[in-house]
Write a protein that holds these residues in place. Structure first.
Motif, PDB file in Angstrom:
ATOM      1  N   GLN B 189       0.813  -1.222   0.000  1.00 21.21           N
ATOM      2  CA  GLN B 189       0.000   0.000   0.000  1.00 21.21           C
ATOM      3  C   GLN B 189       0.848   1.276   0.000  1.00 21.21           C
ATOM      4  OE1 GLN B 189      -2.574  -1.276   3.291  1.00 21.21           O
ATOM      5  NE2 GLN B 189      -4.267  -1.473   1.866  1.00 21.21           N
ATOM      6  N   GLY B 190       2.142   1.100  -0.160  1.00 16.13           N
ATOM      7  CA  GLY B 190       3.012   2.278  -0.303  1.00 16.13           C
ATOM      8  C   GLY B 190       3.045   3.164   0.931  1.00 16.13           C
ATOM      9  N   ILE B 191       2.944   2.549   2.103  1.00 14.81           N
ATOM     10  CA  ILE B 191       3.010   3.331   3.343  1.00 14.81           C
ATOM     11  C   ILE B 191       4.489   3.526   3.704  1.00 14.81           C
ATOM     12  CG2 ILE B 191       2.407   3.369   5.796  1.00 14.81           C
ATOM     13  CD1 ILE B 191       0.047   1.467   5.037  1.00 14.81           C
ATOM     14  N   ASP B 192       4.857   4.761   3.964  1.00 15.66           N
ATOM     15  CA  ASP B 192       6.270   5.035   4.239  1.00 15.66           C
ATOM     16  C   ASP B 192       6.622   4.929   5.717  1.00 15.66           C
ATOM     17  OD1 ASP B 192       7.333   5.775   1.588  1.00 15.66           O
ATOM     18  OD2 ASP B 192       5.688   7.226   1.709  1.00 15.66           O
ATOM     19  N   ILE B 193       5.677   5.328   6.569  1.00 21.48           N
ATOM     20  CA  ILE B 193       5.900   5.192   7.999  1.00 21.48           C
ATOM     21  C   ILE B 193       4.606   4.684   8.602  1.00 21.48           C
ATOM     22  CG2 ILE B 193       6.664   6.331  10.120  1.00 21.48           C
ATOM     23  CD1 ILE B 193       7.498   8.658   8.006  1.00 21.48           C
ATOM     24  N   LEU B 194       4.737   3.631   9.401  1.00 26.70           N
ATOM     25  CA  LEU B 194       3.566   3.016  10.024  1.00 26.70           C
ATOM     26  C   LEU B 194       3.899   2.737  11.477  1.00 26.70           C
ATOM     27  CD1 LEU B 194       0.743   1.595   9.568  1.00 26.70           C
ATOM     28  CD2 LEU B 194       2.045  -0.510   9.141  1.00 26.70           C
ATOM     29  N   TYR B 195       2.964   3.040  12.367  1.00 22.93           N
ATOM     30  CA  TYR B 195       3.180   2.681  13.773  1.00 22.93           C
ATOM     31  C   TYR B 195       1.896   2.183  14.383  1.00 22.93           C
ATOM     32  CZ  TYR B 195       1.099   7.249  14.820  1.00 22.93           C
ATOM     33  OH  TYR B 195       0.249   8.315  14.893  1.00 22.93           O
ATOM     34  N   THR B 196       2.046   1.491  15.510  1.00 19.96           N
ATOM     35  CA  THR B 196       0.895   1.029  16.275  1.00 19.96           C
ATOM     36  C   THR B 196       1.266   1.036  17.752  1.00 19.96           C
ATOM     37  OG1 THR B 196      -0.849  -0.648  16.388  1.00 19.96           O
ATOM     38  CG2 THR B 196       1.405  -1.453  16.146  1.00 19.96           C
ATOM     39  N   GLY B 197       0.363   0.595  18.602  1.00 17.29           N
ATOM     40  CA  GLY B 197       0.645   0.508  20.034  1.00 17.29           C
ATOM     41  C   GLY B 197       0.617  -0.942  20.472  1.00 17.29           C
ATOM     42  N   SER B 198       1.089  -1.188  21.682  1.00 17.28           N
ATOM     43  CA  SER B 198       1.165  -2.558  22.192  1.00 17.28           C
ATOM     44  C   SER B 198      -0.132  -2.993  22.862  1.00 17.28           C
ATOM     45  CB  SER B 198       2.296  -2.648  23.214  1.00 17.28           C
ATOM     46  OG  SER B 198       2.101  -1.675  24.247  1.00 17.28           O
ATOM     47  N   GLN B 199      -0.988  -2.024  23.211  1.00 14.63           N
ATOM     48  CA  GLN B 199      -2.064  -2.279  24.182  1.00 14.63           C
ATOM     49  C   GLN B 199      -3.442  -2.487  23.576  1.00 14.63           C
ATOM     50  OE1 GLN B 199      -0.769   0.627  23.458  1.00 14.63           O
ATOM     51  NE2 GLN B 199      -2.220   2.293  23.715  1.00 14.63           N
ATOM     52  N   LYS B 200      -3.501  -2.661  22.249  1.00 13.83           N
ATOM     53  CA  LYS B 200      -4.809  -2.834  21.609  1.00 13.83           C
ATOM     54  C   LYS B 200      -4.951  -4.290  21.158  1.00 13.83           C
ATOM     55  CE  LYS B 200      -5.419   1.826  21.558  1.00 13.83           C
ATOM     56  NZ  LYS B 200      -6.545   2.727  21.683  1.00 13.83           N
ATOM     57  N   VAL B 201      -4.868  -4.541  19.848  1.00 12.15           N
ATOM     58  CA  VAL B 201      -5.016  -5.917  19.373  1.00 12.15           C
ATOM     59  C   VAL B 201      -3.887  -6.800  19.890  1.00 12.15           C
ATOM     60  CG1 VAL B 201      -4.994  -7.373  17.301  1.00 12.15           C
ATOM     61  CG2 VAL B 201      -6.360  -5.282  17.324  1.00 12.15           C
ATOM     62  N   LEU B 202      -2.707  -6.239  20.082  1.00 11.20           N
ATOM     63  CA  LEU B 202      -1.580  -7.056  20.525  1.00 11.20           C
ATOM     64  C   LEU B 202      -1.736  -7.548  21.960  1.00 11.20           C
ATOM     65  CD1 LEU B 202       1.565  -5.354  18.919  1.00 11.20           C
ATOM     66  CD2 LEU B 202       0.567  -7.573  18.342  1.00 11.20           C
TER      67      LEU B 202
END
Lengths: 384, 384
Positions: B189-202
């Protein structure tokens, strides 16, 4: 929906394996089971009333640990470096300058942080010329590391706060390596901003950093013309989240690391049980015992002036004829025990041993002494 | 040495008490015992070879979760907001501008962060006019939240990366609330920077934030003229600590939160066991089941377009005639279960329910439906 093209990594199909070891380096130190278990309590919300109570407990524990009545007292959701940036980002505005006492790596880092958002000057031998530098550079902030864990130096603090205030300068102290292990009185010593880490004397896992701001510091911070560069570390937001701004309700800022707060609270409870003065006294006595043991083995302490020795982290002159890496590796391999080499200006010059919190005991000191003796016998020694 | 003047606080003499509750709000979600226990493993050094192995495990787990081959993949020592600042601080230089899609609170926050270090423009309805805005403002960075947890909207991503690249703009995606619960393919999808958090689905405790940077993003970041404002979040330092810069050895940067890394690794291992596609599928099915249940109770979903509904966080139109706070309070008190009100633009308009990670099950959905039914019967209703 297309198929995944990056396959699941095989390495994550193996179980997590973590070795037990004696953490006698400059930190993190061993975390007692009681504190680890506190951190394994179930996660609750970062805005639940129960977490606010726990945060209030932490706040009062930090006030005790710091010996301060400052209302603006909280824990940053990050390590010591985050607290360092929190202090500098909030107090320094464009056009302000920062003076840092460079007596090891921490002063260098504070200077670098200040440079990224404004000007800074380094002061190499600040004891003699602090008042001159304050007059000449008119800094908004003066940074000093109380315990310089890279060199093993404990810096005296008396009188510096008062001198800074004469020149309308805030006094910022890094006590990551010293707090709880050496006397410090934030209010009496006129310290405007003080921070520490969770993973040294407090014996909590790394990830939270107690910090406190004086009224004088708040006056400057809350009358800024520009916003601090960081939203995450903006004190006006943090103050609200920690219930320090007098407002009736708290607004969502970020998701506090609640399990790290549990551990931090427990580590402060352990300190309260022992008593701060008892903790200072124990660290001092164990350090003296350890230093005598080192000298009786023929090793030399890097800090000659006895009063300038940090009771928490000891720097030993790297034994002549040895490669220091052979010694630390041998001790890790044979004794399952971490001691470390130098850092920044002390690389190659010293071995560093940290005896902090529960690790500050004669028993631990004896373990390190035995390991060092063994290493000096078995590691390769070049003919000098 | 003078005596301490701030006495030990009595409140820390009481034991820590943490309630168990069902965390069905927008996060944090419940942490399974397996992941909590991983975090209670003993602390080792932040520079020990064993922690580097664990960090390598995490890196490969994130590459799988993000569906990326990016070498520059790591976890920030902080929460989602820290990752957001890491992305913006590293990519934006003085003079650069940032375009943010404001479809809820996260776009607002990204815009505020960008403003603190440079210019920014907000785009309210970006689907129609993104290409015009890219042409007009020539931003260095375009921010979009994949899962807007404040409104419950899942934003489509296809084609946006390619459009951004046409205008030499980096594409930054916040997937804190969506990742692992809805399909996303960083590379495709051509995403250059992606982040997430530890406290949701993970389902790990809050305190770490996976992030990844494309080659294109690295090109910009490592050819900056000025240093990023933050030392702690400077990617050149983080890249070295995470072994992403090809150098033979890692230099001390900050003390990584090692126990939080253990938990994060374990949460990624759980995801690998289930398989990413199975996790997406489960979240989608549970969400549909939950939504049907809500509608059959006469409740309305805030997001009308079925395809635009976030499978992880559901927004329900606040039931008419009730004070939404009465409902969430009643459910917390009577069912020991967290659901929440709105956030930012959705305050007062919605109830929010998060079913993420292990909490995404028909059983949990049934619990929420029963609690809502009970609350609607027992909470005060005004005569409309």
């Amino acid at each position: 929906m297309s198929a995944v093209s990056v396959p699941p990594p095989k390495r994550l199909q193996k179980p997590l394996v973590v070795p037990h070891r004696h953490m006698f380096g400059p930190g993190p130190s061993n975390v007692p089971p009681r504190i680890l278990e506190a951190g394994a309590n179930p996660v609750i919300g970062h805005m639940h009333p129960e977490i606010f109570e726990i945060m209030n407990d932490i706040k009062s524990g930090i006030q005790y640990l710091f010996q301060t009545q400052n209302n603006m007292t909280l824990a940053v959701s990050g390590t010591g470096h985050t607290a360092m940036e929190c202090a500098i980002f909030n107090t320094v505005e464009p056009g302000d300058s920062v003076l840092t006492a460079v007596n090891g790596i921490w002063g260098e880092r504070a200077a670098e942080m200040a440079e990224r958002i404004g000007g800074s000057w380094r002061l190499s031998d600040h004891c003699l010329i602090l008042s001159q530098a304050l007059l000449k550079y008119r800094p908004a902030l003066f940074f000093l590391a109380h315990g310089e864990s890279s060199t093993g130096v404990l810096h005296p603090l008396d009188g510096i706060g008062q001198l800074c205030h004469k020149y309308n300068c805030l006094f910022l102290v890094d006590s990551v390596a010293s707090l709880g292990g050496a006397p410090l009185y934030m209010d009496k010593q006129g310290i405007d901003i003080l921070y520490t880490g969770s993973q040294k004397v407090l014996n909590a896992p790394p990830g939270t950093a107690p910090i406190s701001f004086s009224e004088r510091a708040c006056q400057k911070i809350f009358n800024r013309k520009s916003k601090p560069v960081s939203f995450f570390l903006d004190l006006s937001w943090l103050a609200n989240y920690w219930g320090c701004d007098g407002k009736a309700s708290r607004t969502y800022h970020h998701t506090g690391p609640v399990t790290a707060f549990y551990s931090l609270r427990e580590s402060l409870a352990v300190l309260v049980e022992e008593g701060l003065e008892n903790s200072w006294d124990r660290h001092q006595k164990v350090a003296e015992y350890f230093h005598r043991g080192l000298e009786s083995m023929g090793l030399k302490l890097f800090v000659k002036d006895i009063k300038a020795r940090l009771p928490t982290v000891t720097t030993i002159v790297a034994p002549r004829g040895y490669n220091w890496k052979d010694i630390t590796s041998y001790i890790m391999k044979t004794h399952n025990l971490e001691i470390s080499g130098g850092l920044g200006p002390s690389v190659g010059l010293v071995l560093r041993v940290g005896l902090m919190g529960r690790n500050s005991s004669k028993h631990s000191a004896d373990m390190v002494l035995a390991a060092l003796k063994d290493a000096l016998q078995h590691c390769h020694k070049s003919k000098v």
